[in-house]
Design a protein around this motif. Structure first.
Motif, short mmCIF file in Angstrom:
data_model
loop_
_atom_site.label_atom_id
_atom_site.label_comp_id
_atom_site.label_asym_id
_atom_site.label_seq_id
_atom_site.Cartn_x
_atom_site.Cartn_y
_atom_site.Cartn_z
N CYS A 63 0.84 -1.20 0.00
CA CYS A 63 0.00 0.00 0.00
C CYS A 63 0.87 1.24 0.00
O CYS A 63 1.92 1.28 0.65
N SER A 64 0.41 2.23 -0.76
CA SER A 64 1.05 3.54 -0.76
C SER A 64 -0.03 4.60 -0.61
O SER A 64 -1.21 4.34 -0.85
N THR A 65 0.39 5.77 -0.18
CA THR A 65 -0.52 6.92 -0.14
C THR A 65 0.21 8.08 -0.80
O THR A 65 1.33 8.42 -0.39
N ILE A 66 -0.38 8.63 -1.84
CA ILE A 66 0.28 9.65 -2.64
C ILE A 66 -0.55 10.92 -2.62
O ILE A 66 -1.77 10.88 -2.78
N SER A 67 0.13 12.05 -2.44
CA SER A 67 -0.56 13.34 -2.52
C SER A 67 -0.59 13.80 -3.97
O SER A 67 0.42 13.74 -4.67
N ILE A 68 -1.77 14.21 -4.41
CA ILE A 68 -1.89 14.76 -5.77
C ILE A 68 -1.55 16.24 -5.66
O ILE A 68 -2.27 17.00 -5.02
N GLY A 69 -0.46 16.63 -6.29
CA GLY A 69 0.02 18.01 -6.12
C GLY A 69 0.65 18.18 -4.74
O GLY A 69 1.08 17.21 -4.11
N GLU A 70 0.71 19.41 -4.30
CA GLU A 70 1.36 19.74 -3.02
C GLU A 70 0.59 19.12 -1.86
O GLU A 70 -0.62 19.25 -1.77
N ALA A 71 1.32 18.44 -0.97
CA ALA A 71 0.65 17.83 0.19
C ALA A 71 0.30 18.90 1.22
O ALA A 71 1.06 19.85 1.43
N THR A 72 -0.84 18.73 1.87
CA THR A 72 -1.22 19.65 2.95
C THR A 72 -0.35 19.36 4.17
O THR A 72 0.26 18.29 4.29
N ALA A 73 -0.34 20.30 5.07
CA ALA A 73 0.44 20.12 6.30
C ALA A 73 -0.09 18.92 7.08
O ALA A 73 0.67 18.11 7.62
N SER A 74 -1.41 18.78 7.12
CA SER A 74 -1.98 17.68 7.90
C SER A 74 -1.65 16.33 7.25
O SER A 74 -1.38 15.35 7.94
N ALA A 75 -1.64 16.29 5.94
CA ALA A 75 -1.30 15.04 5.25
C ALA A 75 0.15 14.67 5.55
O ALA A 75 0.46 13.50 5.81
#
Lengths: 354, 354
Positions: free
Chosen positions: A237-249
């Motif tokens: 499993c991976s988790t990827i931010s689309i574009g700039e990641a938020t601080a909380s992410a």
């Protein structure tokens, strides 16, 4: 340590049986290496394969004639019956006749939750489901090779996610590319696969099949890929931010990554599964296991869940997957490890970054 | 004509039973509309669903809690048991307890080739496999709607083949686009599908999964797509020439197309399946059926094979698929038809041209 055939026979002896009769397709694969087709459901031409492992005798694999060629190199004795054809179809009847002759009055240790009633009628059997499940947890070297090969399929899928995600694409479009990448790695269809592919925010769910929902800047995409190859499963499993990641992410991702590293550092022979779960889960409340064994099924011993008593042993293979979910965001990361005499080796090679 | 629930109960009464207990996933779907997940093989969280249909009582569907939401709108009574979770897993044990209470000493007409031995131990049952199989052949109007919806998936896949074939592409690359087109039609994964995608010449095989073999000018591509949607199957086959068709390919294609038209013209109530087979097969020697029923399985009654005694009835749905193979070339064409009071309606809309 005894190899898996010896362990299976030991289990049978403890239960007073003279042979193992594997009825669950996963147990058949485990004992014979035969990869049963499952993805289209029950076949009109064939019963699910069965395997008989007698004390002192050769392993016997019971399959339809159509599967004989695929099964010849497995080192089992093959017993076949008529499969695909334009005459009358009676795979269960064929198997019943074959099985009665093969078992020849012996008491078999079997899996009565998988063996159909019609095959059990004249059979003397004991329930070995739990014992065989435990015996499957430690992998033989050839099984580790197969799991490594399956992990390479998951790696290829995870690589493809990173290459193809961008705002505007749907989960289904990403999934199509991911599966094509896995199929290119295998050189054929990957039809037996469990896959979650969900993007946030706004979603309650942290798992589920891909939909036509489109990715957008700031979304998190959770991709959980568990493909089967040659009868053995991987998981990832991976988790990827689309574009700039938020601080909380970023914060959530750091926590989960830390927990995965904590899990890997803790794995060694003798550690109790429930204690490992507690260590990884501490203070988090993800509504799923912290990990699980993989092999000829996608979830087996050792289960890394609260209070689970299994002690880790060298050769056990686990997918470790802490997660953190909340406020329409979610992060889950998963790698596969094998327990070694000194600790663990990570089998997964996919990128865990956000 | 009696609807399928009445027909199933009639079958049970003929066998002296008080209720139908569907154990094969296809029969469960048929009686309840519930689409069981099958593509990843046996689940660690759930037993395959079961359905109990008592004389005079409501239909009961037995599923894990995870499936309750998907099953609520089916018009069945739901009996659920704990599914996915981080505690001890015992789906078969849960089902055994539920089933004993539900059956309550009645004799059930069931499918002992699908019902696990552990669930049959304390059950009084008769084998209704053959009777239920025959009862499934005639489709109710809601089933026809589902089959039409599945045929649209096959149509979408066949359309995609024509749009994406070109020299240099591999069978696997074509397959990825075909499946993506089917998934776009469904709006989700199409994980339960049987697909052949093979190009000639030089191949002995006329069926088989896609490989990394590349298409080239003069090749024939056979694409046989059988997707499942909402529990019901479609089926379809086309043969496409890559570039200019050879004279022999055109000739073979004309023969097979003529035989498919002959089959469709001949279909009407009262025609015996074996006679239809003889009419279509006359002088050809394809090593497979001329057609077969579809529904909650991809091959069921009426089977269009030599000597088969089933007489066609309105509401039966068949995939008709004559073929011609030889000298490294092969052609197969397949459309789905429903038997009507006057003859037949073609449900498939895909292009059959070479």
């Amino acid at each position: 340590m005894a190899d898996r055939h010896e362990r299976a026979l030991e289990a049978a002896r403890r239960l007073g049986a003279d042979a193992v009769l594997a009825a669950n397709v996963s147990t058949v694969t485990w004992l014979t290496g035969f990869e049963a087709a499952v993805s289209a459901g029950p076949s009109p031409w064939a019963h699910t394969p069965l395997a008989l492992l007698p004390q002192g005798g050769p392993r016997v694999l019971i399959v339809a004639e159509d599967d004989a060629e695929a099964a010849t190199s497995l080192g089992c004795e093959l017993v076949t019956y008529p499969g695909y054809g334009i005459g009358r179809l009676d795979p269960v009847g064929h198997v019943a006749r074959v099985l009665t002759a093969l078992v020849d009055g012996r008491t078999v240790a079997t899996e009565p939750g998988s063996l159909p009633a019609v095959l059990a009628t004249d059979l003397s059997f004991v329930d070995a489901t739990a014992e065989l499940g435990r015996a499957r947890a430690v992998k033989d070297p050839d099984e580790l090779g197969r799991i490594r090969a399956a992990v390479r399929v998951a790696d290829a899928g995870q690589r493809a996610v990173r290459e193809c995600v961008r705002p505007g694409r749907t989960e289904l479009e990403v999934w199509a590319e991911v599966r094509a990448a896995m199929e290119a790695e295998v050189g054929g269809p990957v039809s037996t696969v469990v896959a979650d592919l969900v993007c946030h925010p706004g979603l309650e769910r942290f798992e589920g099949p891909p939909t036509d929902r489109a990715l957008a800047e700031g979304h998190l995409l959770i991709t959980d890929l568990a493909p089967r190859r040659a009868g053995y499963w991987a998981d990832s499993c991976s988790t990827i931010s689309i574009g700039e990641a938020t601080a909380s992410a970023r914060k959530m991702h750091a926590v989960v990554r830390g927990r995965l590293e904590r899990a890997i550092d803790a794995v060694r022979p003798g550690v109790v599964a429930g204690d490992l779960d507690a260590l990884v889960r501490e203070g988090l409340n993800y509504p799923h296991h912290s990990g699980h064994g993989i092999g000829t099924t996608y979830h087996e011993e050792p289960r890394i869940v609260p209070g689970w008593p299994t002690a880790l042993e060298p050769g056990m293979v686990m997918a470790l997957e802490p997660g953190l979910y909340g406020e329409g965001e979610g992060v889950r990361l998963e790698w596969v490890v094998v327990v070694t005499p000194e600790g663990s080796d990570v089998l997964s090679a996919h990128d865990l970054s956000l």
